[in-house]
Enzyme design. Sequence first.
Site, PDB file in Angstrom:
ATOM      1  N   PRO A   1       5.471 -55.425  -1.838  1.00  9.15           N
ATOM      2  CA  PRO A   1       7.294 -55.551  -1.879  1.00  9.15           C
ATOM      3  C   PRO A   1       7.287 -54.764  -0.402  1.00  9.15           C
ATOM      4  CG  PRO A   1       6.539 -55.035  -3.770  1.00  9.15           C
ATOM      5  CD  PRO A   1       5.663 -54.699  -3.208  1.00  9.15           C
ATOM      6  N   GLU A   2       7.720 -55.150   0.430  1.00 10.87           N
ATOM      7  CA  GLU A   2       8.649 -55.097   2.237  1.00 10.87           C
ATOM      8  C   GLU A   2      10.194 -54.569   1.144  1.00 10.87           C
ATOM      9  OE1 GLU A   2       7.290 -57.304   5.318  1.00 10.87           O
ATOM     10  OE2 GLU A   2       5.307 -57.264   4.095  1.00 10.87           O
TER      11      GLU A   2
END
Length: 264
Positions: free
Chosen positions: A2-3
């Site tokens: 996840p960014e």
Amino acid sequence: MPELPEVETVVRSIAPLVGRRIVSAEFRCLRILRGGDPDRMAARLQGRKIAGVKRYGKFILMSIKGGGYLVIHLGMTGRLLLGGDPGKHTHAILTLDRGVLLYDDSRQFGCLQFSEEFPARVAKLGPEPLEVPFEEFAAALKRRKTRIKALLLNQAFVRGVGNIYADEALFRAGIHPLAMAYRLRGDRPRRLFDAVRAVLTEAIAAGGSSISDYVDAEGRKGFFQLSHRVYQRTGEPCVTCRTPIRRVLVAQRSSHFCPKCQKR
């Protein structure tokens, strides 16, 4: 992993927890804990209220009333889930005065930590890409003799950008991932700055990119993967010029780009 957009989406989905009291905390996996045993960490949280929830790059900081922070990094497969029953990959359970917050992580690459002070590893991160002034961004580019893709992934340069959004921003800016940062001239720094902000903003609005098992705390998938123009599209035609998208390794990470639209 996840960014920024995915973590921001998760933070927004758990925002209603602010003001809730932690009745009890249970930590089932030592591998995901940093700097403390599970019983001591649980005791620090028990009976205390959640004062705030905020994102710093890819980190989630849950501030605790009276002092301290629960620091969460989702790693590759970490998920925060509101409600539901614990499963075999549930490694932390916060039972609240109303509801429950679960931390699931099948690959156990994420981490949780309780810190009395603002955590040092978060404080040393670079600026927020959605807040940094253009002049500061451009000046930092000039000082870096490294490939631009590698620089965008460097969390000391800007915090929160990862492989997906670096690829997508570079495509929109028309910059090759192997271009040297300090050699970007003319309007290229501004194009990149604007592209990074636009891509991140659009991705947040779409709830992030659900590439594998990412969901927000309500179990909802994101939709920005439907708008990817180069990421993981090796061999497919460029949406602009129809040239096949190529893949190259930069800083040991796969980088996807159009060899015609993106220039060094």
